[in-house]
Scaffold this motif. Structure first.
Motif, PDB file in Angstrom:
ATOM      1  N   LYS A 719       0.645  -1.353  -0.106  1.00  0.00           N
ATOM      2  CA  LYS A 719       0.198  -0.326  -0.140  1.00  0.00           C
ATOM      3  C   LYS A 719       1.236   0.923   0.228  1.00  0.00           C
ATOM      4  N   LEU A 720       0.857   2.035  -0.553  1.00  0.00           N
ATOM      5  CA  LEU A 720       1.910   3.555  -1.245  1.00  0.00           C
ATOM      6  C   LEU A 720       0.435   4.770   0.353  1.00  0.00           C
ATOM      7  N   GLY A 721      -1.065   4.597  -0.209  1.00  0.00           N
ATOM      8  CA  GLY A 721      -1.676   5.903   0.376  1.00  0.00           C
ATOM      9  C   GLY A 721      -2.779   5.686   0.186  1.00  0.00           C
ATOM     10  N   THR A 722      -4.061   6.221   0.750  1.00  0.00           N
ATOM     11  CA  THR A 722      -4.883   6.638   0.306  1.00  0.00           C
ATOM     12  C   THR A 722      -5.065   8.217   0.116  1.00  0.00           C
ATOM     13  N   VAL A 723      -5.633   8.252  -0.873  1.00  0.00           N
ATOM     14  CA  VAL A 723      -5.703   9.943  -1.417  1.00  0.00           C
ATOM     15  C   VAL A 723      -7.753   9.879  -1.582  1.00  0.00           C
ATOM     16  N   ALA A 724      -7.918  11.571  -2.026  1.00  0.00           N
ATOM     17  CA  ALA A 724      -9.199  11.680  -1.863  1.00  0.00           C
ATOM     18  C   ALA A 724      -9.781  11.600  -3.672  1.00  0.00           C
ATOM     19  N   THR A 725      -8.806  12.230  -4.356  1.00  0.00           N
ATOM     20  CA  THR A 725      -9.425  13.275  -5.919  1.00  0.00           C
ATOM     21  C   THR A 725      -8.852  12.145  -6.947  1.00  0.00           C
ATOM     22  N   GLU A 726      -9.826  11.873  -7.866  1.00  0.00           N
ATOM     23  CA  GLU A 726      -9.603  10.758  -8.485  1.00  0.00           C
ATOM     24  C   GLU A 726      -8.123  11.699  -9.302  1.00  0.00           C
ATOM     25  N   GLU A 727      -8.271  13.703  -9.269  1.00  0.00           N
ATOM     26  CA  GLU A 727      -6.765  13.505  -9.981  1.00  0.00           C
ATOM     27  C   GLU A 727      -5.832  13.465  -9.584  1.00  0.00           C
ATOM     28  N   GLU A 728      -6.003  13.415  -7.635  1.00  0.00           N
ATOM     29  CA  GLU A 728      -4.241  12.699  -6.872  1.00  0.00           C
ATOM     30  C   GLU A 728      -4.045  11.409  -7.404  1.00  0.00           C
ATOM     31  N   VAL A 729      -4.918  10.301  -7.916  1.00  0.00           N
ATOM     32  CA  VAL A 729      -4.628   9.203  -8.881  1.00  0.00           C
ATOM     33  C   VAL A 729      -3.623   8.976  -9.633  1.00  0.00           C
ATOM     34  N   ILE A 730      -3.978  10.183 -10.661  1.00  0.00           N
ATOM     35  CA  ILE A 730      -3.673  10.480 -12.067  1.00  0.00           C
ATOM     36  C   ILE A 730      -2.115  10.970 -11.566  1.00  0.00           C
TER      37      ILE A 730
END
Ligand SMILES: Cc1cc2nc3c(=O)[nH]c(=O)nc-3n(C[C@H](O)[C@H](O)[C@H](O)COP(=O)(O)OP(=O)(O)OC[C@H]3O[C@@H](n4cnc5c(N)ncnc54)[C@H](O)[C@@H]3O)c2cc1C
Ligand code: SF4
Ligand code: SF4
Length: 825
Positions: A719-730
């Protein structure tokens, strides 16, 4: 017990190390506040030269990232210069008015570069060489080209000169003294150094006294005392440093050349310590990190309650960090009536060594060219051993002592005692490295660095640390350290580093400069070099088709009968009736024998004749279908589940995100193939937890995982971490891909790369440090500018036409027996 307040002024290498020791010994003793005039975290200042030359990025040299400060609850005031210390009230005040009260204070303000006050010294274009802003200024100047004049032929000046030269500037070094680096090198070694720099196109003028810097609104030239005028668009002054003591002086502390301290690093005020270049202990100030790290350790011990530690002076060897120039000097090499010189010159090899003896003991050594014995002479110097018995062979080095040891660098390291210092910067001895390897099961250089700090500062002892590893680990390490192929002894990491450091931009240049043993390379090194050059010089290096395997050359996967498989891209695994109809038509028209759904949710057309490939692609292109890169070391597929659009468990639009990721990430070459998956909930129908990068949608956002493998090797993701938005994932997926592109070895999958560099390192650079993530992201976007074009339509329009002519390339049509056959996924 309530915590005491520790305030630190300055956030350089010395206090950074002090805090590491302090947190280890007394993690809960202090609430720490740091004021730093520089607007950034703590970084390895020593490594600014590799940043200047392009060998490293700023992210590579950060010592403590944001997460470290957060983890230790440190308040870091960046860009906040302390302007006053009120010792009565025990409060420090910053330039913007921020105050902090202390129980204990550490002053670690380092040094200020000295600027010669000649006319013109304030003109724009005159820089010092001290921090990242100076490097940025030099890089901006280098972008504009022209001539750089470096004033000062010492360690910093020469590193700046070499860096600017490698960035394409014309460079002149002006040095007041008759030979370069006269404080560290004797004239003979200084002469060899000058010759080497001149052979690299750097002009060196010794005995040159600067009279004025010329220019109206910015630097235009430099005038020397003898009237010579040298045109210049940049002037770098590297003529020395002065301990930064003003603040301490104004606060009424005792100040000499530096802030005076006792052997515990305590100033004249018992609650105020001083460490680093600003501190003066026993009448000496220092400008190299090894003694500063010792000061840091001593001060930390006193701050944490251990009170016996005392600073002791030790000679620190000097090394120059310019790739390909090896010099080493330690101790005293001045002439004297009671001193004896032993000298060895080997003009053919450009090598020189001189050992200075007094009372049969080594008191100094200067080595140029072959410096492998530097450590050994330093050991003799430190131990004060009587060398009269080896007087005749001393100059030949350790390998020639006792008559038995062969001239083998490993044997020389094996002969070193456990107390022999291997890493001068960090004061790490051989025994400590061996112990860490054995006790902690360390097998890679990265691990040894992480656990012992050996070779983690200036890096010049890397070869020695590797030798200790080779001796301790035997075959296990020898295999890892092998060259990339029979054409070179250099490993992939070394080659990647040197390509950047020396600005090598073509395969012939790499082979020439890195002394390849074969004339044209081989099937192992050529594809690797082609990838490294593409990755390092986006837009500049032109892909070399001849260095690619057949699949990548013809943009399809060769099968065992010599036909090809063709896989169009289906973004996120979605297709439509129009696409399916077009595929069906192509299958009929070209009598393609098999159609199969792949594990990556694509449709594979199997059994296409090579000569038909361009026509097949033309028909698929006409229906809007492009290459699925099923053959590429690049992004292959993004597998998705139906997610919240159709599934009652779906938490997010996994299909939509998968499509966005695929559209963003396709194109750039990577060290090995890259596969992604986005799954709509933890039930994981798209199998994200065995991909190179996976996304698991959850109610609160997106969990990002990476480093999975499901081929010959099976490995779940981390696991790297959890983010809130699609933009952050990209952004994160792109940044991680870029980090992998820049650091990965050819054919090394993401999981292997992450295992090698460390999952914590990846997390720190990609998740925790926003600035670093952004920088990787932007470099990825730049690369995409040159990479996102559909190779099928290019071939359809005539690129590489010769590849597809039937019978034209006889050997290739026999390829199934010899070529690398890759399955489509
Ligand atoms: C280009 C270069 C190459 C080098 N190469 C080597 C090498 O190969 N080997 C080696 O051993 N050493 C090398 N050095 C020297 C080494 O980097 C320094 O000795 C070391 O970094 C000094 O650490 P320090 O903590 O004392 O001070 P610094 O790292 O200088 O940190 C001092 C910090 O304090 C801040 N500061 C100053 N005044 C205030 C104030 N009033 N309020 C708040 N903050 C303040 C400054 O902005 C600075 O960030 C090199 C240095 C440079 C510049
Ligand atoms: S992973 Fe979850 S959301 Fe996606 S299809 Fe499976 S159950 Fe549904
Ligand atoms: S390599 Fe070939 S045979 Fe092996 S699993 Fe993949 S497609 Fe099947």
């Amino acid at each position: 017990m309530s915590k005491q307040r520790l305030v630190i002024i300055g956030n350089g290498m010395a206090p950074g190390r002090l805090l590491e020791h302090l947190f280890e010994a007394a993690p809960d003793a202090y609430d720490v506040t740091i004021f730093n005039a520089e607007p950034r975290v703590n970084y390895d200042r020593i490594m600014l030269s590799p940043v200047l030359s392009g060998e490293k990025t700023f992210e590579d040299i950060i010592i403590h990232g944001d997460a470290w400060y957060e983890g230790h609850g440190i308040t870091l005031h960046r860009g906040e210069k302390v302007t006053g210390i009120d010792r009565e009230a025990r409060i420090v005040t910053g330039a913007s008015g921020i105050t902090a009260a202390y129980d204990k204070l550490v002053i670690a303000t380092g040094s200020s570069p000295f600027i010669i006050p000649v006319p013109g010294h304030k003109l724009p274009g005159v820089l010092a060489y001290r921090d990242l802003d100076d490097v940025d200024g030099m890089l901006r100047a280098a972008d504009r080209g022209g001539r750089a004049v470096v004033i000062g032929g010492g360690l910093l000046g020469l590193e700046a000169a070499a860096g600017l030269k490698s960035r394409g500037m014309d460079v002149t070094v002006l040095h007041l003294m008759p030979t370069l680096m006269e404080r560290q090198l004797d004239p003979a070694a200084g002469y060899l150094l000058q010759k080497e720099l001149e052979s690299r196109g750097i002009e060196v003028r010794c005995g040159a006294n600067t009279k004025a810097i010329l220019g109206e609104r910015e630097v235009e030239g430099v005038e020397l005392e003898d009237g010579t005028i040298i045109d210049a668009s940049l002037v770098v002054m590297a003529v020395g440093i002065r301990p930064a003591v003003d603040l301490a002086r104004e606060a009424g502390l005792e100040v000499g050349r530096g802030i005076q301290t006792d052997f515990a690093m305590r100033t004249s005020d018992p609650d105020i310590f001083s460490v680093g270049e600003c501190a003066e202990v026993d009448g000496r100030v220092y400008g190299l990190v090894a003694p500063l790290y010792q000061m840091a350790k001593v001060a930390a011990e006193h701050l944490s309650g251990v009170s016996e530690a005392a600073f002791t002076h030790a000679e620190t060897p000097t090394k120059l960090k310019v790739t390909g120039i090896n010099l080493y000097s330690v101790g005293d090499f001045g002439d004297g009536p009671d001193r004896e010189d032993v000298v060895l010159r080997d003009a053919a090899r450009g090598s020189y060594r001189r050992v200075i003896l007094q009372d049969n003991r080594v008191i100094g050594a200067v080595l140029y060219g072959d410096v492998a014995d530097g450590m050994w002479y330093n050991e003799l110097l430190k131990s004060g051993e009587d060398v009269s018995k080896m007087r005749d062979t001393l100059i030949f080095g350790q390998a020639h002592q006792g008559g038995g040891v062969a001239a083998d660098p490993l044997a020389a390291v094996a002969n070193l005692s456990d107390d022999a210092e291997i890493c001068g910067c960090n004061g790490i001895c051989k025994g400590k490295i061996v112990q860490a390897i054995n006790e902690k099961g360390l097998t890679s250089l990265g691990e040894v660095r992480a656990h012992t700090k050996a070779s983690a500062s200036c890096g010049t002892c890397t070869g020695l640390v590797e030798a200790v590893m080779a001796l301790t680990l035997g075959d296990t390490f020898a295999k890892k350290a092998e060259g990339m192929c029979g054409c070179t002894d250099l490993g992939h990491g070394e080659v990647r580093r040197l390509i950047k450091a020396q600005g090598l931009k073509s395969i012939p240049a790499v082979m020439q400069e890195l002394e390849w043993k074969s004339s044209h390379g081989c099937a192992k090194c050529r594809p690797a070099l082609n990838y490294y050059l593409l990755s390092d010089w986006p837009g500049e290096y032109k892909d070399d088709q001849q260095s690619r395997f057949i699949n990548e050359r013809v943009h399809a996967n060769i099968q065992k009968d010599g036909t090809y498989s063709v896989v169009p891209r289906m973004w996120g695994g979605m297709t439509s009736s129009d696409e399916l109809r077009a595929i069906a038509d192509v299958v009929d028209k070209f009598a393609i024998p098999d159609v199969k759904v792949t594990g990556g949710q694509r449709i594979d057309l199997l059994g296409v004749k090579k000569a038909d490939l361009p026509a097949v692609w033309a028909d698929l292109n006409a229906a809007g279908l492009v290459s699925g890169h099923a053959y590429a070391k690049g992004l292959r597929t993004v597998k998705t589940c139906v997610g919240s659009t159709w599934c009652r468990f779906g938490t997010q639009d996994s299909t939509g995100l998968g499509i966005k990721l695929e559209k963003f990430l396709w194109g750039s070459w990577t060290p090995a193939k890259v596969k992604l998956a986005v799954t709509g909930c933890p039930r994981n129908c798209a199998e994200a937890t065995c991909k190179d990068i996976g996304v698991i949608c959850v109610e609160s956002g997106y969990e990002i995982v990476y480093g999975g493998a499901a081929g010959l090797h099976i490995q779940g993701t981390t696991k790297l971490g959890t983010v809130a938005t699609e933009e952050e994932v990209i952004e994160i997926a792109a940044a991680m891909t870029q980090m992998y592109r820049e650091q990965g070895f050819y054919l090394e999958r993401i999981y292997k790369w992450a295992d090698r560099v460390g999952y914590d390192t990846v997390k720190a650079a990609i998740l925790d440090d926003l600035e670093s993530r952004r920088a990787y992201y932007e470099r990825f976007v730049l690369s995409q500018k040159f990479s996102q074009s559909d190779p099928w339509s290019e071939r359809v329009s005539g690129v590489d036409k010769h590849e597809f002519k039937p019978l034209a390339v006889f050997g290739e049509d026999l390829a199934p027996a010899t070529a690398k056959v890759e399955p489509a996924e």
